[in-house]
Each structure stands twice: as structure tokens, then as C-alpha cells.
Design an enzyme around this catalytic site. Structure first.
Site, PDB file in Angstrom:
ATOM      1  N   ARG A  29       5.699  -5.940  -4.527  1.00  0.00           N
ATOM      2  CA  ARG A  29       4.905  -6.987  -3.865  1.00  0.00           C
ATOM      3  C   ARG A  29       3.634  -6.415  -3.253  1.00  0.00           C
ATOM      4  O   ARG A  29       2.531  -6.629  -3.729  1.00  0.00           O
ATOM      5  CB  ARG A  29       5.742  -7.693  -2.793  1.00  0.00           C
ATOM      6  CG  ARG A  29       5.154  -9.059  -2.336  1.00  0.00           C
ATOM      7  CD  ARG A  29       4.050  -9.006  -1.309  1.00  0.00           C
ATOM      8  NE  ARG A  29       4.439  -8.409  -0.047  1.00  0.00           N
ATOM      9  CZ  ARG A  29       3.603  -8.230   0.970  1.00  0.00           C
ATOM     10  NH1 ARG A  29       2.325  -8.570   0.862  1.00  0.00           N
ATOM     11  NH2 ARG A  29       4.019  -7.653   2.097  1.00  0.00           N
ATOM     12  N   ASP A  30       3.774  -5.624  -2.218  1.00  0.00           N
ATOM     13  CA  ASP A  30       2.603  -5.117  -1.510  1.00  0.00           C
ATOM     14  C   ASP A  30       1.832  -4.117  -2.353  1.00  0.00           C
ATOM     15  O   ASP A  30       0.615  -3.985  -2.221  1.00  0.00           O
ATOM     16  CB  ASP A  30       3.040  -4.469  -0.192  1.00  0.00           C
ATOM     17  CG  ASP A  30       1.902  -4.278   0.779  1.00  0.00           C
ATOM     18  OD1 ASP A  30       0.890  -4.997   0.665  1.00  0.00           O
ATOM     19  OD2 ASP A  30       2.010  -3.416   1.663  1.00  0.00           O
ATOM     20  N   HIS A 222       6.012   0.120   8.649  1.00  0.00           N
ATOM     21  CA  HIS A 222       5.267  -0.145   7.424  1.00  0.00           C
ATOM     22  C   HIS A 222       3.881   0.465   7.620  1.00  0.00           C
ATOM     23  O   HIS A 222       3.062  -0.071   8.367  1.00  0.00           O
ATOM     24  CB  HIS A 222       5.174  -1.657   7.191  1.00  0.00           C
ATOM     25  CG  HIS A 222       4.473  -2.041   5.927  1.00  0.00           C
ATOM     26  ND1 HIS A 222       5.151  -2.521   4.824  1.00  0.00           N
ATOM     27  CD2 HIS A 222       3.166  -2.024   5.578  1.00  0.00           C
ATOM     28  CE1 HIS A 222       4.289  -2.789   3.860  1.00  0.00           C
ATOM     29  NE2 HIS A 222       3.062  -2.493   4.296  1.00  0.00           N
ATOM     30  N   HIS A 224       0.221   2.424   6.373  1.00  0.00           N
ATOM     31  CA  HIS A 224      -0.794   2.659   5.346  1.00  0.00           C
ATOM     32  C   HIS A 224      -1.473   4.003   5.599  1.00  0.00           C
ATOM     33  O   HIS A 224      -1.456   4.527   6.717  1.00  0.00           O
ATOM     34  CB  HIS A 224      -1.801   1.509   5.331  1.00  0.00           C
ATOM     35  CG  HIS A 224      -1.259   0.259   4.709  1.00  0.00           C
ATOM     36  ND1 HIS A 224      -1.760  -0.277   3.548  1.00  0.00           N
ATOM     37  CD2 HIS A 224      -0.226  -0.552   5.070  1.00  0.00           C
ATOM     38  CE1 HIS A 224      -1.076  -1.359   3.223  1.00  0.00           C
ATOM     39  NE2 HIS A 224      -0.136  -1.555   4.136  1.00  0.00           N
ATOM     40  N   CYS A 255      -3.962  -4.447   1.609  1.00  0.00           N
ATOM     41  CA  CYS A 255      -3.987  -5.877   1.908  1.00  0.00           C
ATOM     42  C   CYS A 255      -5.274  -6.507   1.397  1.00  0.00           C
ATOM     43  O   CYS A 255      -6.364  -6.058   1.753  1.00  0.00           O
ATOM     44  CB  CYS A 255      -3.862  -6.090   3.425  1.00  0.00           C
ATOM     45  SG  CYS A 255      -3.912  -7.835   3.876  1.00  0.00           S
ATOM     46  N   ASN A 264      -0.367   2.111   0.578  1.00  0.00           N
ATOM     47  CA  ASN A 264       0.804   2.312   1.421  1.00  0.00           C
ATOM     48  C   ASN A 264       1.218   3.773   1.424  1.00  0.00           C
ATOM     49  O   ASN A 264       0.792   4.569   0.581  1.00  0.00           O
ATOM     50  CB  ASN A 264       1.977   1.487   0.872  1.00  0.00           C
ATOM     51  CG  ASN A 264       1.807   0.015   1.062  1.00  0.00           C
ATOM     52  OD1 ASN A 264       1.975  -0.506   2.141  1.00  0.00           O
ATOM     53  ND2 ASN A 264       1.460  -0.682  -0.022  1.00  0.00           N
TER      54      ASN A 264
END
Length: 316
Positions: A29-30, A222, A224, A255, A264
């Protein structure tokens, strides 16, 4: 020197560290959401299956968002139909609103996620609503999910800094985490969305969230890697007691609504770090690196993960 010798870390553990960490894989997803070129749904499905075959047992699969907002994820329901994963694999789908969570339940999804911002500017850019309005929008989403037996992961993003507002005060991030907790979220993921956090800031945030009444066992991070601090921040979080760390195979991601947000934390980099500390993850590092190399071939560029690059080179 053998291939296995140069691509496997020496294990030197510590009694002060957890014996096991759950790596929550966000690549499907991300990791893929910001890719400009459409990735075929069959490639996405194989990506997920390869991750599971490598030992990944917690994944964020996709998001049921409007196709015009994130075109790369327009095939979410088709992807879900194609997948037949073992029951023990934890799978999560991001659902931004009540319509999306109803679609998720109809699709047989077992767990959803909601994505809140700690800052007003990003909240309006990402969701078209203020922080308070977005949290109120999530109330029926979480309520519907819990009533239908689904767990709910709550992201509180921009917890360390915002590209428009600058550094985010700890109490501002904690306030959003508490609101998500009050809504009924079962896990909260602290998001350094633009990768500006440092280990000291990460620990201060974790301590403040725990002091606000949210158990360490319900907290994830989470991170980055914009400033190269993701692994250092993950290490600080794990040392503090966090045992769920989000990561993306090959370091993919960013994002689409925060231009300064780069990739990430790479799953391979995290695994090399954890395995070197003797911390179990259940994931085969070499198989994971092979999966990232396979996906990089489909994306037409090499993986940005240093560990993935080194392991792949050592195995060739």
C-alpha cells in the site's frame, strides 16, 4: 568467503531488547501508492504472495480510496479478490470513510486502518478536513468496523514534523493519539511521515503516548528515511519497548500529499539490524531481498535499500 557469510549478519544480542519484533510490511500500500506508472494487479498480488512466502505475517495490502485521489490503488477490490492468504497472516486495508469500511467488510477484510494527521495543514491537504473534522469522520468508521468484529489500526501521521508547519509539539501528537484511542482503535502507529524525527524525539513521543494511558503493546512506529534517520529511530523505539515496526520492502514509498516525504524504512535494512541483534522476526532476509529485486525489475529501477542492494549483489 561464501555468499551466505557476506549476506548474513553476525548475531550479538542483548537481554535488554525484546526477543521478537513484528515487522509490519507496508510495501503493497504505502510503498506502491506513489508510483506514477500503474503496477498491474497481478504483479501486486504476486508481490503480496512473495512477501508471505518470505515469512511476512503482517501486511498493509491496499486502500479503498477514491481512484482520482490515488490512481495506483484503484484496483483495491480486484486485488483483494485475487488473494487467498493463510488465516494466520494479519492483513490490513486503509479505509478513509464510512463508505470505504462498508466496502471492506463486504470484501471480507479482517482489519482496517484509519489515517489521521497531527497537523491542520496536512489534514486539509490529505483529507480535505481539519484535524477535528477528520477524527469525527472516523467515528462511524471505527464503530462500524468494531461492531463487525474487525480490529482497527490508527495512524497518527506528521507526529514529528510537518513540511508546512515545521516541528510538531509532543503534546499535539499525543492529543491525536488519545483521540484515536478514544474512538476504539486497537493499535496506534506513530508516523514520522516526512522523516525528520531523531532518536531522542522518537523516544520522547513514545514515552508521552504511554504516559497518556496507551500501552506499549498497542504502539507501533512508522518511519520515513528522508534524513537517513529511520533505522536509528526504529532502534530507539525498540530499545524503549516497541515491538511492532512498519517497513516497506526495498524502501519503497512516500506520501503523495506531502512532497518532502521520501521512502519508508526499508524492510531489508530493518531485518539486517534486528537479526544482528538476535531478535526474531520469522522473515527470511534473503527471500525478502529477492522479492524486492523482483519488484524493482517490474518498476524499472533498483531498490533504494542499502541492505537489499548488498544482499542481492552477494547472491549473484
Amino acid at each position: 568467503m561464501s555468499t551466505s557469510a557476506v549476506s548474513t549478519p553476525l548475531k550479538v544480542g542483548s537481554a535488554k531488547l525484546p526477543s521478537r519484533v513484528t515487522v509490519f510490511e507496508v510495501g503493497p500500500r504505502d510503498g506502491l501508492q506513489n508510483e506514477a506508472t500503474p503496477v498491474p494487479v497481478e504483479v501486486k498480488a504476486e508481490f503480496v504472495e512473495r512477501l508471505v512466502d518470505a515469512g511476512v505475517r503482517a501486511l498493509e495490502l491496499t486502500s479503498l480510496v477514491r481512484p482520482d485521489r490515488v490512481p495506483q490503488l484503484a484496483d483495491a477490490e480486484e486485488l483483494l479478490r485475487r488473494l487467498d492468504l493463510p488465516e494466520e497472516v494479519r492483513t490490513v486495508v486503509l479505509t478513509p470513510n464510512e463508505k470505504a469500511v462498508r466496502r471492506a467488510v463486504d470484501a471480507g477484510v479482517r482489519e482496517i486502518a484509519v489515517f489521521a494527521s497531527c497537523t491542520e495543514t496536512f489534514s486539509r491537504r490529505n483529507l480535505g478536513r481539519s484535524v477535528d473534522e477528520s477524527l469525527r469522520m472516523f467515528e462511524p468508521v471505527v464503530e462500524y468496523a468494531r461492531r463487525n468484529g474487525l480490529a482497527v489500526r490508527g495512524y497518527f501521521s506528521m507526529a514529528c514534523g510537518d513540511p508546512w508547519e515545521g516541528a510538531v509539539p509532543v503534546e499535539q501528537a499525543v492529543a491525536v493519539a488519545r483521540r484515536l484511542d478514544d474512538l476504539g482503535c486497537t493499535e496506534l502507529s506513530l508516523g514520522d511521515t516526512i522523516g525528520v524525527g531523531t532518536p531522542g524525539q522518537t523516544v520522547a513521543l513514545i514515552d508521552a503516548v504511554v504516559a497518556a494511558g496507551i500501552g506499549m503493546d498497542r504502539l507501533a512506529v512508522h518511519l520515513h528515511d528522508t534524513y537517513g534517520q529511520a533505522l536509528a529511530n526504529a532502534s530507539a523505539a525498540i530499545t524503549r519497548g516497541v515491538t511492532v515496526v512498519d517497513a516497506s520492502a526495498g524502501g519503497l514509498g512516500g506520501c503523495p500529499f506531502a512532497g518532502s516525504s521520501t521512502g519508508n524504512l526499508a524492510t531489508e535494512d530493518l531485518l539486517w539490524h534486528l537479526h544482528g541483534l538476535g531478535i526474531e522476526t520469522g522473515i527470511d532476509l534473503h527471500a525478502l531481498a529477492g522479492t524486492s529485486a523482483w519488484l524493482a525489475g517490474h518498476l524499472g529501477r533498483p531498490s533504494p535499500s542499502r541492505a537489499a542492494q548488498a544482499i542481492t549483489q552477494a547472491m549473484t
